[in-house]
Design an enzyme around this catalytic site. Structure first.
Site, PDB file in Angstrom:
ATOM      1  N   ALA A  66      31.207 -31.370  54.205  1.00 58.41           N
ATOM      2  CA  ALA A  66      31.144 -32.311  53.258  1.00 58.41           C
ATOM      3  C   ALA A  66      32.144 -31.911  52.258  1.00 58.41           C
ATOM      4  CB  ALA A  66      29.803 -32.397  52.586  1.00 58.41           C
ATOM      5  N   LYS A  67      32.796 -32.818  51.681  1.00 59.01           N
ATOM      6  CA  LYS A  67      33.455 -32.694  50.298  1.00 59.01           C
ATOM      7  C   LYS A  67      32.479 -32.939  49.197  1.00 59.01           C
ATOM      8  CE  LYS A  67      37.890 -33.266  47.876  1.00 59.01           C
ATOM      9  NZ  LYS A  67      38.167 -31.813  47.902  1.00 59.01           N
TER      10      LYS A  67
END
Ligand code: PMP
Length: 295
Positions: free
Chosen positions: A158-159
């Site tokens: 995930a960013k």
């Protein structure tokens, strides 16, 4: 020139479906996203008024949120349209684009099942550095103490804002020691990425890059792999141990912000940016040029 703080600039920010004056794009101090890092974001660039790979970024944005157990209340198409409005409305054809989504203030404890998901999009100038000769000097990179987390420890693809805590610490330490960035190993001690960019090495005309299974598989990384294939350059995605760095002649990092930036040094290892790195700087610069819109 003094830098104007980000909350004091002029322009428009898109917030939860509406454009608001830049300085009115506020959130309350009691926001779950701030306290518990329930926050994901994107980093994109517009070139000549067109956002490079906008849809891929919107898709990743929604995926990052779902990895943090929330859903962004806008579709990919709605996000793409909103980003374009912000670029156009701020009259910044060449800019950095920052979508961000966070849990709001309804619940202030670890559990926040019913909190509202907020979404904002801001843009700001961030000149791209395509002076190839300047870039070919290469940047100096430190080796970070912190490692990218095991995918069983955190949602590592995930960013997510929370994953940047160790990046900021590592980058600060690198800067204090006179380096431009820091390379991070993964949880098993293999080469992973830099604090805001992926990494490639070159040996005998072949590109080598770590397998992106416990860190961000960058959109620029995938673009570089694609450019290499188009050039007929072999790309090997594999586990790379830090000691192996002695065997590579060239190295570059890549990301939306960094674009393609050659590296001259990582800790004790030296590289000489050469013809192949130069061709990737140039190919990437050509690739992001805005396409003619169909009539
Ligand atoms: N890794 C990290 C930790 C990053 O912050 C970034 C920049 N978003 C990247 C890699 C490169 O990703 P992208 O090419 O999608 O910008």
């Amino acid at each position: 020139m003094p830098v104007v703080p980000f909350d004091q600039r002029e322009g428009f920010i898109w917030m939860n479906g509406k454009l608001v004056d830049w300085q009115d794009a506020k959130l309350h101090v009691l926001s779950h996203g701030l306290h518990y890092a329930s926050c994901v974001f994107e980093g994109e660039r517009a070139y000549g008024g067109q956002i490079f790979k906008s849809t891929e970024h919107s898709e990743r944005f929604r995926r990052s949120a779902s990895l943090l157990d929330f859903e962004i209340p806008f579709s990919v198409a709605e996000l793409d349209a909103a980003k374009q409005i912000v670029v156009d409305k701020n009259n910044l054809p060449d800019c950095y684009v920052r979508p961000v989504a966070w849990r709001g203030s309804e619940m202030m404890a670890v559990a926040a099942q019913n909190s509202t998901i907020n979404v904002a999009i801001a843009v700001w100038p961030w000149p791209s550095m395509f002076d190839v000769n300047e870039k070919m000097k290469g940047i100096r990179v430190d080796i970070a103490d912190y490692r990218r987390p095991d995918p069983l420890t955190a949602p590592s693809d995930a960013k997510a804002a929370g994953l940047y805590m160790i990046c900021t610490i590592s980058k600060h330490r690198a800067e204090r020691r006179g380096y431009a960035d820091a390379m991070m190993l993964d949880w098993q001690g293999r080469v992973a990425e830099c604090t805001g960019a992926n990494i490639f090495f070159i040996a005998n005309g072949v590109l080598h890059t770590p397998i992106a299974d416990c860190f961000l598989d960058g959109i620029t990384r995938r673009t570089v792999i694609d450019l290499a294939r188009r050039r007929g350059v072999e790309v090997v995605e594999r586990r790379i141990m830090p000691e192996e760095l002695a065997g590579f002649q060239e190295c570059f990092i890549c990301g939306t912000g960094a674009e393609v930036t050659p590296v001259s040094e990582i800790g004790p290892y030296k590289f000489t940016p050469g013809a192949l790195s130069r061709s990737f700087v140039e190919d990437y610069s050509a690739e992001v040029k805005p396409r003619q819109k169909a009539a």
